[in-house]
Design a protein around this motif. Sequence first.
Motif, short mmCIF file in Angstrom:
data_model
loop_
_atom_site.label_atom_id
_atom_site.label_comp_id
_atom_site.label_asym_id
_atom_site.label_seq_id
_atom_site.Cartn_x
_atom_site.Cartn_y
_atom_site.Cartn_z
N LYS A 1 0.84 -1.19 0.00
CA LYS A 1 0.00 0.00 0.00
C LYS A 1 0.88 1.25 0.00
N THR B 1 0.43 5.53 0.25
CA THR B 1 -0.58 6.54 0.57
C THR B 1 0.06 7.88 0.85
N HIS C 1 -5.05 9.57 -4.14
CA HIS C 1 -5.74 8.30 -3.95
C HIS C 1 -4.73 7.24 -3.51
N ASP C 2 -5.13 6.39 -2.56
CA ASP C 2 -4.26 5.30 -2.12
C ASP C 2 -4.03 4.33 -3.27
N TYR C 3 -2.86 3.73 -3.26
CA TYR C 3 -2.55 2.66 -4.22
C TYR C 3 -2.39 1.37 -3.42
N GLU C 4 -3.13 0.33 -3.79
CA GLU C 4 -3.04 -0.95 -3.09
C GLU C 4 -2.98 -2.08 -4.12
N THR C 5 -2.14 -3.06 -3.83
CA THR C 5 -2.04 -4.20 -4.72
C THR C 5 -1.46 -5.38 -3.94
N ILE D 1 5.03 3.24 -9.57
CA ILE D 1 3.73 3.60 -9.00
C ILE D 1 3.59 5.12 -9.02
N LEU E 1 0.88 7.93 -7.92
CA LEU E 1 -0.38 8.21 -7.24
C LEU E 1 -1.18 9.27 -8.00
N GLU E 2 -2.49 9.08 -8.04
CA GLU E 2 -3.37 10.05 -8.71
C GLU E 2 -3.92 11.04 -7.70
#
Length: 222
Positions: free
Chosen positions: A185, A187, A192-196, A210, A212-213
């Motif tokens: 994750k 943040t 917006h958080d990025y999770e994968t 990665i 982030l938007e």
Amino acid sequence: MPVKRISCCLFCLWLGCLSPAIICVEARAARPEAKTTERDALTAAAVAFPQNQQPGEVRFSADNEQERDSGVWIDGKYFGYVKELKGDKKVLLPPGEHEISIRSDGYKDFVKKILVEPGQPQTIDVVMEENPKAIYPGDDAAELRLDIQPKRAAVFIDDAYVGHGGDFGGRFHSMLVGPGKHRLKVTLAGYHDYETEINPVANEKSRMKIVLEKETDSTGKP
């Protein structure tokens, strides 16, 4: 190539400063009724523009690179890492009690409650203590390089904070993580958080990019 081991184990908050109103009172012959009026006017101004609404600045002092790269949470919100929280990223907080939590992989959380006074700066001396219960990846650990934008974003593996984006990217930085499935994750406030889910293979080297938007407001503007 230096790598950062992974344990299994806040944007600054800006407040509109309400400056006390300055009232210019015309000099005139002293009369009881005039004095009462002026005093009442100043009292009303103090109520309308209370001085205690002025924020106080919180500064951080750290002796080594590990402490300077530690992440800072204030009242549960991520603000960034220690050495960047100055200049245009300085921390301004409203008066009152706040909880500071500073985290670094492999170290115990540094937690401190502070009382912010209106318009007054204060400095927190960061002292991180190694966590003897920290568990590190073994000799079969995978090496993962993360190119993250913005670099100041917080990075978590299996819900444990492991560092900020700048710790794991570029030519000479990466992380070690045990083989198998893990939750990744990233943040940062305002994004917006990025999770994968990742599933690194033993002794394998890999790379992820990665970006982030930015979040948008109700009008659709970032």
